[in-house]
Write an enzyme that holds these catalytic residues in place. Sequence first.
Site, PDB file in Angstrom:
ATOM      1  N   GLY A  22      -6.893  -1.922   5.321  1.00  0.00           N
ATOM      2  CA  GLY A  22      -6.439  -3.067   6.105  1.00  0.00           C
ATOM      3  C   GLY A  22      -5.311  -3.817   5.430  1.00  0.00           C
ATOM      4  O   GLY A  22      -4.825  -3.422   4.362  1.00  0.00           O
ATOM      5  N   LYS A  59      -4.918   4.340  -0.508  1.00  0.00           N
ATOM      6  CA  LYS A  59      -4.239   4.767   0.707  1.00  0.00           C
ATOM      7  C   LYS A  59      -3.199   5.826   0.369  1.00  0.00           C
ATOM      8  O   LYS A  59      -2.391   5.624  -0.526  1.00  0.00           O
ATOM      9  CB  LYS A  59      -3.558   3.579   1.382  1.00  0.00           C
ATOM     10  CG  LYS A  59      -4.505   2.426   1.705  1.00  0.00           C
ATOM     11  CD  LYS A  59      -3.738   1.208   2.199  1.00  0.00           C
ATOM     12  CE  LYS A  59      -4.667   0.027   2.447  1.00  0.00           C
ATOM     13  NZ  LYS A  59      -3.934  -1.175   2.885  1.00  0.00           N
ATOM     14  N   ALA A 119      -3.961  -7.331  -2.871  1.00  0.00           N
ATOM     15  CA  ALA A 119      -5.009  -7.577  -3.857  1.00  0.00           C
ATOM     16  C   ALA A 119      -4.890  -8.960  -4.489  1.00  0.00           C
ATOM     17  O   ALA A 119      -5.895  -9.642  -4.713  1.00  0.00           O
ATOM     18  CB  ALA A 119      -4.969  -6.503  -4.944  1.00  0.00           C
ATOM     19  N   ASP A 155      -1.925  -3.769   8.995  1.00  0.00           N
ATOM     20  CA  ASP A 155      -1.435  -3.310   7.697  1.00  0.00           C
ATOM     21  C   ASP A 155       0.074  -3.091   7.737  1.00  0.00           C
ATOM     22  O   ASP A 155       0.798  -3.415   6.786  1.00  0.00           O
ATOM     23  CB  ASP A 155      -2.150  -2.014   7.323  1.00  0.00           C
ATOM     24  CG  ASP A 155      -2.177  -1.780   5.813  1.00  0.00           C
ATOM     25  OD1 ASP A 155      -1.580  -2.574   5.073  1.00  0.00           O
ATOM     26  OD2 ASP A 155      -2.809  -0.793   5.391  1.00  0.00           O
ATOM     27  N   SER A 185       5.128  -6.132  -1.133  1.00  0.00           N
ATOM     28  CA  SER A 185       4.796  -4.723  -0.928  1.00  0.00           C
ATOM     29  C   SER A 185       5.704  -3.859  -1.795  1.00  0.00           C
ATOM     30  O   SER A 185       6.922  -3.994  -1.769  1.00  0.00           O
ATOM     31  CB  SER A 185       4.979  -4.340   0.542  1.00  0.00           C
ATOM     32  OG  SER A 185       5.094  -2.942   0.688  1.00  0.00           O
ATOM     33  N   ARG A 186       5.116  -2.959  -2.564  1.00  0.00           N
ATOM     34  CA  ARG A 186       5.904  -2.102  -3.447  1.00  0.00           C
ATOM     35  C   ARG A 186       6.874  -1.215  -2.664  1.00  0.00           C
ATOM     36  O   ARG A 186       7.991  -0.963  -3.108  1.00  0.00           O
ATOM     37  CB  ARG A 186       4.977  -1.228  -4.299  1.00  0.00           C
ATOM     38  CG  ARG A 186       4.260  -1.996  -5.400  1.00  0.00           C
ATOM     39  CD  ARG A 186       3.280  -1.120  -6.141  1.00  0.00           C
ATOM     40  NE  ARG A 186       2.184  -0.683  -5.281  1.00  0.00           N
ATOM     41  CZ  ARG A 186       1.191   0.110  -5.670  1.00  0.00           C
ATOM     42  NH1 ARG A 186       1.167   0.557  -6.909  1.00  0.00           N
ATOM     43  NH2 ARG A 186       0.240   0.448  -4.843  1.00  0.00           N
ATOM     44  N   ASN A 187       6.455  -0.740  -1.501  1.00  0.00           N
ATOM     45  CA  ASN A 187       7.309   0.146  -0.725  1.00  0.00           C
ATOM     46  C   ASN A 187       8.452  -0.599  -0.045  1.00  0.00           C
ATOM     47  O   ASN A 187       9.574  -0.105   0.015  1.00  0.00           O
ATOM     48  CB  ASN A 187       6.467   0.904   0.303  1.00  0.00           C
ATOM     49  CG  ASN A 187       5.554   1.911  -0.362  1.00  0.00           C
ATOM     50  OD1 ASN A 187       5.988   2.946  -0.822  1.00  0.00           O
ATOM     51  ND2 ASN A 187       4.270   1.586  -0.434  1.00  0.00           N
ATOM     52  N   LYS A 233       2.153   3.707   6.996  1.00  0.00           N
ATOM     53  CA  LYS A 233       2.904   2.450   7.047  1.00  0.00           C
ATOM     54  C   LYS A 233       3.820   2.300   5.841  1.00  0.00           C
ATOM     55  O   LYS A 233       4.810   1.573   5.886  1.00  0.00           O
ATOM     56  CB  LYS A 233       1.963   1.250   7.171  1.00  0.00           C
ATOM     57  CG  LYS A 233       0.837   1.176   6.144  1.00  0.00           C
ATOM     58  CD  LYS A 233       1.205   0.445   4.869  1.00  0.00           C
ATOM     59  CE  LYS A 233      -0.034   0.265   4.012  1.00  0.00           C
ATOM     60  NZ  LYS A 233       0.186   0.124   2.600  1.00  0.00           N
TER      61      LYS A 233
END
Length: 251
Positions: free
Chosen positions: A118, A90, A122, A226, A236-238, A173
């Site tokens: 989506g 993404k 992982a 998502d 989430s890394r972000n 996102k």
Amino acid sequence: MIKVGIIGSGNWALALTKILTNEEIIIKARKLDGLKKKFSHQNKKILLTTNFTDLDSCKFLFLANPSQTVRENLKKIPKKLNSKFIICCKGIEKGTNKLMHQVLQDLFPKNGYAILSGPNFAAEVIKGLPTASVLSSKSNKTLNEVSSIISCKRFRTYFNNDIVGTQIGGAMKNVIAIASGVIIGSNLGQNAGAAIITRGLSEIIDLGVKMGAKKPTFYGLSGIGDLTLTCSSLKSRNTKLGYLLAKGKSK
């Protein structure tokens, strides 16, 4: 037997090996150190390689590498390759502002492709936890072919033909996720968190529609699904990046 290739050797590559029906999968990695153990606990034949030519016989090729390395990797693939590509990364390419399918078409304009996107962490796919995803392509034939090699009781795939909207939702996102992380890290409350997700979705929709996407796509798994997953968890890394920035940390 249909051979499937995966470019990338991170957790998403491992997750793909869990949901693919094929018993023979080729993993193209930069380095092989430590990978044998990572991919060994399965009843499938998995070949680990650093050689792009080993992908020649693959009917399907999954791009599970970081989005900013897609062009670099595609340039190393033999141009005669007839594989259909499934884009799993993404992002938007720096410098060109191109979506991943546009980068692919620059180098393999005649090859079929689909987008797999989506609300999918992982790590949860690897554990076999229930997951829903989107498979997007302009070709219904490609959708049917790709879906035939993805079979997992707890990984359900939905189809659409909006490749632009599916990718815009998955890429943009991340920006809203950083803002969500800042809110969490700054203890600004759940009201602010809900507001940033809602207004963020509105801006993503406006951008996507201007780029040719279909508005309903953003109310599905690759849009609000998502966005909600990414913005609500420090997995989430972000979101974690925003959180750490709010705490005064640089990384």
